[in-house]
Write an enzyme that holds these catalytic residues in place. Structure first.
Site, short mmCIF file in Angstrom:
data_model
loop_
_atom_site.label_atom_id
_atom_site.label_comp_id
_atom_site.label_asym_id
_atom_site.label_seq_id
_atom_site.Cartn_x
_atom_site.Cartn_y
_atom_site.Cartn_z
N THR A 76 0.87 -1.18 0.00
CA THR A 76 0.00 0.00 0.00
C THR A 76 0.90 1.23 0.00
O THR A 76 2.12 1.12 -0.10
CB THR A 76 -0.94 0.00 1.23
OG1 THR A 76 -0.17 0.07 2.42
CG2 THR A 76 -1.79 -1.26 1.26
N GLU A 112 13.09 -6.22 1.14
CA GLU A 112 14.17 -5.80 0.24
C GLU A 112 13.79 -4.58 -0.59
O GLU A 112 14.60 -3.70 -0.87
CB GLU A 112 14.53 -6.97 -0.69
CG GLU A 112 15.67 -6.68 -1.63
CD GLU A 112 17.00 -6.43 -0.90
OE1 GLU A 112 17.48 -7.35 -0.24
OE2 GLU A 112 17.53 -5.31 -1.01
N GLY A 150 6.69 8.36 -14.08
CA GLY A 150 6.27 7.46 -13.01
C GLY A 150 7.32 7.21 -11.95
O GLY A 150 7.17 6.30 -11.14
N GLU A 171 7.10 10.06 -6.20
CA GLU A 171 6.08 9.68 -5.23
C GLU A 171 4.79 10.44 -5.56
O GLU A 171 4.83 11.44 -6.30
CB GLU A 171 6.52 10.07 -3.82
CG GLU A 171 7.78 9.39 -3.32
CD GLU A 171 7.60 7.90 -3.08
OE1 GLU A 171 6.75 7.52 -2.28
OE2 GLU A 171 8.32 7.11 -3.73
N LYS A 177 14.95 5.89 3.70
CA LYS A 177 15.84 4.83 3.20
C LYS A 177 17.17 4.81 3.97
O LYS A 177 17.71 3.74 4.26
CB LYS A 177 16.07 5.01 1.70
CG LYS A 177 14.79 4.79 0.89
CD LYS A 177 14.93 5.27 -0.54
CE LYS A 177 13.67 5.02 -1.36
NZ LYS A 177 13.68 5.68 -2.67
N GLY A 190 10.12 1.52 -10.16
CA GLY A 190 9.54 0.80 -11.30
C GLY A 190 8.70 -0.37 -10.80
O GLY A 190 9.07 -1.03 -9.83
N1 HSE Z 1 9.92 8.05 -5.71
C1 HSE Z 1 10.97 7.11 -5.45
C2 HSE Z 1 12.18 7.49 -6.31
C3 HSE Z 1 10.48 5.72 -5.78
O1 HSE Z 1 12.07 8.41 -7.13
O2 HSE Z 1 13.24 6.91 -6.15
C4 HSE Z 1 11.04 4.62 -4.96
O3 HSE Z 1 11.09 4.83 -3.59
#
Ligand code: HSE
Length: 348
Positions: A97, A150, A207, A210, A225, A323
């Site tokens: 989600t 992961e 795409g 976020e 992260k 992706g």
């Molecule tokens: N929006 C994030 C990026 C996607 O551009 O890296 C993966 O977390």
């Protein structure tokens, strides 16, 4: 051959890509020693569907947005997340989600319900891992199941598993990375002469961004992260709020051009390092890197992490960080980890 029953929580791009792999490429899984059967799907738009004998994935993948599972046997217009997670015949709950960077909800609750019900959890969702990863890992252990994630960092590029498995025997002292594809893409397009807003619009159209691209540009996506990498790989217990964060919103075209003229490139760098006194410091900030730096040549939406180790020096891994298919592969690698765990449990 063992069959794992899956509950897909969220039926957006990533879980749909996983469903397509299960529908189209069963041999990919049988060659690993297992089959996958989707027995439940929940989604804010479609509602929920539970079919013990296995859902016809071709049929549900063909349903257009705006339709509901309500008319199908075992279907409802209501997502019924708690009921489905706790009571469906799933062995593995696949949580994909949206990420809340504030409290990780509703994903944190989804993960807890599943683990407490004795179901394995695999997720691509950064929120619960960054905010409550240690507690959720303990909850999994105490219930005899695994919690794998992961895809929370660098989508399917397996940096967490690589560091845990392949770097065994090395001491890691720092991780430094380009962990957001959108901001790296935007900085590259600014090097090509585009303005910040125009470059962000392109990243959205492709795409990468976020739902709220300020999380990409302002650094809060990388903050989550970095907290995950620091806790996982440097054995600390930091909260994302402990990560000092500056995004790329104030980098101008002039800054980019001046750096290029001097052989430098601006990158949004997330870093966690162990200091001499043992403390772990984590920071997200734009840095102008010299051309010889291992992260300076990472272009477009690609991500990369440099690991600082005691015996190998710096090791850098680059690959996709976003992706739908790439992130679905992270779920596949997590399911393989569940299978390894289950095989070990049978042997023990
Ligand atoms: N929006 C994030 C990026 C996607 O551009 O890296 C993966 O977390």
């Amino acid at each position: 051959m063992i069959t794992y029953n899956l509950a897909l929580i969220g039926f957006g791009g990533v879980n749909r890509a996983l469903a397509e792999l299960i529908r189209d490429e069963p041999g990919r899984f049988s060659s690993l020693g297992f089959e996958l059967r989707v027995v439940a799907i929940t989604d804010l738009a479609f509602g929920s569907l539970v079919q013990r004998e296995g859902i016809d994935l071709a049929a549900v993948l063909a349903m257009p947005r705006g339709h509901s599972f309500n008319d199908l046997p075992g279907g409802s217009a209501d997502p019924r997340n708690e009921e489905v997670i706790k009571n469906s015949p799933a062995d593995i709950v696949v949580e994909a989600t949206f990420t809340s960077p504030i409290d990780g909800e509703p994903a944190v609750s989804h993960v807890k319900w599943a683990l407490e019900a004795g179901k394995h959890v695999v997720t691509t969702n950064k929120g619960p891992v960054a905010l409550q990863g240690l507690e959720l890992g303990k909850l999994a252990s105490s219930n005899g199941v695994v919690f794998e994630y992961e895809g929370a960092v660098m989508s399917g590029t397996p940096v967490i598993r690589l560091a845990h498995k392949v770097f065994a025997g090395l001491e890691l002292t720092a991780v430094q990375g380009i962990l957001n594809g959108t901001s790296n893409y935007v900085l590259g397009r600014m090097e090509a002469g585009l303005g910040l807003d125009q470059a962000i619009a392109e990243a959205q159209a492709l795409g990468y961004a976020e739902a709220d691209p300020t999380a990409d540009i302002g650094g809060s996506d990388v903050r989550l992260k970095v907290a995950i990498l620091a806790n996982e790989l440097l054995g600390t217990e930091i909260h994302p709020d402990d990560v000092e964060t500056t995004g790329i919103q104030d980098i101008t075209g002039d800054d980019v051009n001046e750096a290029m003229a001097n052989g430098f490139r601006w990158k949004l760098i997330g870093e966690a390092r162990r200091e001499a006194d043992g403390r772990v410091i984590a920071v997200v900030q734009p840095v102008a890197l010299p051309a010889a730096h291992p992260l300076a040549g990472i272009s477009g939406a690609t991500n990369a992490v440099s690991f600082t180790t005691d015996l190998l020096g710096t090791v850098t891994v680059s690959g996709p960080g976003a992706g739908r298919v790439e992130t679905a592969y992270a779920l596949v690698s997590d399911i393989i980890a569940v299978h390894e765990f289950a095989k070990g449990a049978v042997r023990a």
